[in-house]
Scaffold this motif. Sequence first.
Motif, mmCIF file in Angstrom:
data_model
loop_
_atom_site.group_PDB
_atom_site.id
_atom_site.type_symbol
_atom_site.label_atom_id
_atom_site.label_comp_id
_atom_site.label_asym_id
_atom_site.label_seq_id
_atom_site.Cartn_x
_atom_site.Cartn_y
_atom_site.Cartn_z
ATOM 1 N N GLY A 204 -6.672 -37.717 61.149
ATOM 2 C CA GLY A 204 -7.540 -38.597 60.353
ATOM 3 C C GLY A 204 -8.514 -39.353 61.223
ATOM 4 O O GLY A 204 -8.982 -40.436 60.875
ATOM 5 N N LYS A 205 -8.821 -38.784 62.388
ATOM 6 C CA LYS A 205 -9.616 -39.498 63.383
ATOM 7 C C LYS A 205 -11.107 -39.555 63.024
ATOM 8 O O LYS A 205 -11.791 -40.514 63.345
ATOM 9 C CB LYS A 205 -9.433 -38.759 64.725
ATOM 10 N N LEU A 206 -11.590 -38.497 62.352
ATOM 11 C CA LEU A 206 -13.023 -38.479 62.045
ATOM 12 C C LEU A 206 -13.345 -39.482 60.947
ATOM 13 O O LEU A 206 -12.703 -39.492 59.902
ATOM 14 C CB LEU A 206 -13.444 -37.080 61.585
ATOM 15 N N ASN A 207 -14.349 -40.302 61.162
ATOM 16 C CA ASN A 207 -14.792 -41.203 60.102
ATOM 17 C C ASN A 207 -15.611 -40.405 59.085
ATOM 18 O O ASN A 207 -15.800 -39.206 59.230
ATOM 19 C CB ASN A 207 -15.590 -42.367 60.697
ATOM 20 N N ALA A 208 -16.110 -41.090 58.039
ATOM 21 C CA ALA A 208 -16.807 -40.379 56.961
ATOM 22 C C ALA A 208 -17.989 -39.572 57.492
ATOM 23 O O ALA A 208 -18.184 -38.417 57.118
ATOM 24 C CB ALA A 208 -17.262 -41.386 55.921
ATOM 25 N N THR A 209 -18.752 -40.155 58.412
ATOM 26 C CA THR A 209 -19.922 -39.449 58.956
ATOM 27 C C THR A 209 -19.496 -38.157 59.648
ATOM 28 O O THR A 209 -20.067 -37.101 59.423
ATOM 29 C CB THR A 209 -20.632 -40.335 60.013
ATOM 30 N N GLY A 210 -18.470 -38.269 60.471
ATOM 31 C CA GLY A 210 -17.995 -37.108 61.217
ATOM 32 C C GLY A 210 -17.480 -36.035 60.275
ATOM 33 O O GLY A 210 -17.772 -34.849 60.439
ATOM 34 N N ALA A 211 -16.711 -36.447 59.272
ATOM 35 C CA ALA A 211 -16.125 -35.493 58.336
ATOM 36 C C ALA A 211 -17.220 -34.756 57.572
ATOM 37 O O ALA A 211 -17.133 -33.550 57.360
ATOM 38 C CB ALA A 211 -15.192 -36.213 57.376
ATOM 39 N N ARG A 212 -18.266 -35.490 57.172
ATOM 40 C CA ARG A 212 -19.367 -34.839 56.455
ATOM 41 C C ARG A 212 -20.189 -33.972 57.411
ATOM 42 O O ARG A 212 -20.804 -33.005 57.015
ATOM 43 C CB ARG A 212 -20.262 -35.893 55.787
ATOM 44 N N GLY A 213 -20.196 -34.367 58.680
ATOM 45 C CA GLY A 213 -21.017 -33.660 59.661
ATOM 46 C C GLY A 213 -20.428 -32.338 60.123
ATOM 47 O O GLY A 213 -21.148 -31.454 60.540
ATOM 48 N N LEU A 214 -19.097 -32.214 60.040
ATOM 49 C CA LEU A 214 -18.471 -30.967 60.513
ATOM 50 C C LEU A 214 -18.353 -29.972 59.369
ATOM 51 O O LEU A 214 -17.875 -30.299 58.308
ATOM 52 C CB LEU A 214 -17.074 -31.249 61.066
ATOM 53 N N ARG A 215 -18.750 -28.729 59.617
ATOM 54 C CA ARG A 215 -18.696 -27.685 58.605
ATOM 55 C C ARG A 215 -17.506 -26.760 58.897
ATOM 56 O O ARG A 215 -17.223 -26.464 60.051
ATOM 57 C CB ARG A 215 -19.989 -26.867 58.773
ATOM 58 N N ARG A 216 -16.816 -26.332 57.862
ATOM 59 C CA ARG A 216 -15.832 -25.241 57.974
ATOM 60 C C ARG A 216 -14.724 -25.444 59.021
ATOM 61 O O ARG A 216 -14.078 -24.484 59.389
ATOM 62 C CB ARG A 216 -16.538 -23.923 58.355
ATOM 63 N N VAL A 217 -14.549 -26.614 59.560
ATOM 64 C CA VAL A 217 -13.503 -26.731 60.589
ATOM 65 C C VAL A 217 -12.242 -27.322 59.970
ATOM 66 O O VAL A 217 -12.244 -28.482 59.559
ATOM 67 C CB VAL A 217 -13.954 -27.623 61.771
ATOM 68 N N ALA A 218 -11.196 -26.519 59.896
ATOM 69 C CA ALA A 218 -9.931 -27.012 59.342
ATOM 70 C C ALA A 218 -9.101 -27.579 60.483
ATOM 71 O O ALA A 218 -8.923 -26.911 61.507
ATOM 72 C CB ALA A 218 -9.187 -25.877 58.665
ATOM 73 N N PRO A 219 -8.593 -28.824 60.350
ATOM 74 C CA PRO A 219 -7.792 -29.392 61.446
ATOM 75 C C PRO A 219 -6.431 -28.722 61.586
ATOM 76 O O PRO A 219 -5.863 -28.246 60.606
ATOM 77 C CB PRO A 219 -7.631 -30.852 61.035
ATOM 78 N N SER A 220 -5.919 -28.701 62.805
ATOM 79 C CA SER A 220 -4.571 -28.151 63.066
ATOM 80 C C SER A 220 -3.548 -29.284 62.970
ATOM 81 O O SER A 220 -3.883 -30.446 63.194
ATOM 82 C CB SER A 220 -4.511 -27.545 64.466
ATOM 83 N N PRO A 221 -2.263 -28.932 62.685
ATOM 84 C CA PRO A 221 -1.244 -29.969 62.463
ATOM 85 C C PRO A 221 -0.850 -30.744 63.725
ATOM 86 O O PRO A 221 -0.583 -30.149 64.765
ATOM 87 C CB PRO A 221 -0.049 -29.189 61.905
ATOM 88 N N LYS A 222 -0.797 -32.066 63.586
ATOM 89 C CA LYS A 222 -0.492 -32.922 64.744
ATOM 90 C C LYS A 222 0.944 -32.732 65.246
ATOM 91 O O LYS A 222 1.224 -32.860 66.432
ATOM 92 C CB LYS A 222 -0.764 -34.392 64.415
ATOM 93 N N GLU A 223 1.880 -32.405 64.319
ATOM 94 C CA GLU A 223 3.291 -32.245 64.729
ATOM 95 C C GLU A 223 3.423 -31.050 65.679
ATOM 96 O O GLU A 223 4.064 -31.141 66.726
ATOM 97 C CB GLU A 223 4.210 -32.016 63.512
ATOM 98 N N GLU A 224 2.800 -29.923 65.294
ATOM 99 C CA GLU A 224 2.871 -28.715 66.133
ATOM 100 C C GLU A 224 2.137 -28.936 67.455
ATOM 101 O O GLU A 224 2.603 -28.553 68.527
ATOM 102 C CB GLU A 224 2.255 -27.521 65.382
#
Length: 295
Positions: A204-224
């Motif tokens: 959940g590190k990306l703020n709203a600007t970052g989240a809207r700015g990144l295309r097609r990138v699915a985050p990987s799980p923090k536990e793994e």
Amino acid sequence: VYFYSAPENFNEEMLRGKRVIVTGASSGIGEQMAYHLARMGAHVLVTARTEAKLQKVVERCRELGAASARFVSGSMEDTAFAEEVVKEAENTWGGLDMLILNHIGHSYFNYFDGDVDHIRKLLETNFLSYVAMTVTALPMLKESEGNIVVVSSVAGKAPGPFAAPYSATKFALDGFFSSLRHEFIIENVNVSITLCILGYIDTGKLNATGARGLRRVAPSPKEECALEIIRSGALRQHELHYPPGIVNGMLLLRGLAPGFLDTLIRSNIVVENVQRAPPPHGTRVPPAGSPGSGR
Ligand SMILES: NC(=O)C1=CN([C@@H]2O[C@H](COP(=O)(O)OP(=O)(O)OC[C@H]3O[C@@H](n4cnc5c(N)ncnc54)[C@H](OP(=O)(O)O)[C@@H]3O)[C@@H](O)[C@H]2O)C=CC1
Ligand SMILES: C[C@H](CCC(=O)O)[C@H]1CC[C@H]2[C@@H]3C(=O)C[C@@H]4C[C@H](O)CC[C@]4(C)[C@H]3CC[C@]12C
């Protein structure tokens, strides 16, 4: 892929009874590393700024079976605090087996705003405190033939736009720790250094600007991700690339076709969704299209 894949002989028993410091452990990947280590029966010392969160992390670590769990709170902007954390481990355990350097100070995902002070502070937090902790911990790590684990990012190997201050601090880590590793090998110092090159992780590190700015990138799980970091540190690997497909692909392209990689990185960003921030106090950016603006 071959060189940076973890060999399969990892055993969680390798961490039982080990004395481990995890920085930036009040949330995200650091918090998950503390829980894995606790489950494996390690002694854990966690640190970050927010005492209330650290208290909860320590409680959970005890429930999960940590050999012992404690915290020290404070800011890594101050290198004296960084050294104090290592001294706490020395006073409590009389030694140290693994130092996991993971914290980062707050930055932004946006155009570089010209703020030099921000870069100075970020270097203190994201880089100099890592060096200070390493220097203070080294005698104990030499004694235990232990591990240093440095958490970095693809932004510290193959930079994209909008993360200039952050990327600079991550490149500094590679320069320092990869050079130091050579010296350890030359001098037969049996302390491993693992540099972790991570892609986008679901903290959940990306703020709203970052989240809207990144295309097609699915985050990987923090536990793994957290487990992979511990695993590669225990196996004394030089680098971890996680998630392997994306990171190895990027680094391979960086060597073979750097211009193509840069184009790919930019094509993953919706530039219109990243708004230009107002310039910091005292600087003047000429409006776009005016003489000398270059735009
Ligand atoms: N999430 C991602 O997509 C990626 C993360 N990484 C790397 O993974 C690591 C962990 O990131 P992530 O878990 O996402 O981040 P989080 O924001 O979830 O965690 C950051 C941790 O650092 C602590 N921290 C922040 N500022 C300071 C400070 N001044 N002094 C001491 N501690 C501080 C925070 O606690 P508190 O606020 O209580 O101090 C928190 O515990 C970082 O090194 C990051 O660069 C790399 C690539 C991608
Ligand atoms: C801007 C974030 C830090 C801001 C904050 O304090 O909240 C960055 C922290 C991790 C970064 C991501 C990362 O390291 C992996 C990718 C690297 C690429 O060059 C850019 C996209 C990233 C997903 C990158 C985005 C900024 C961060 C979330």
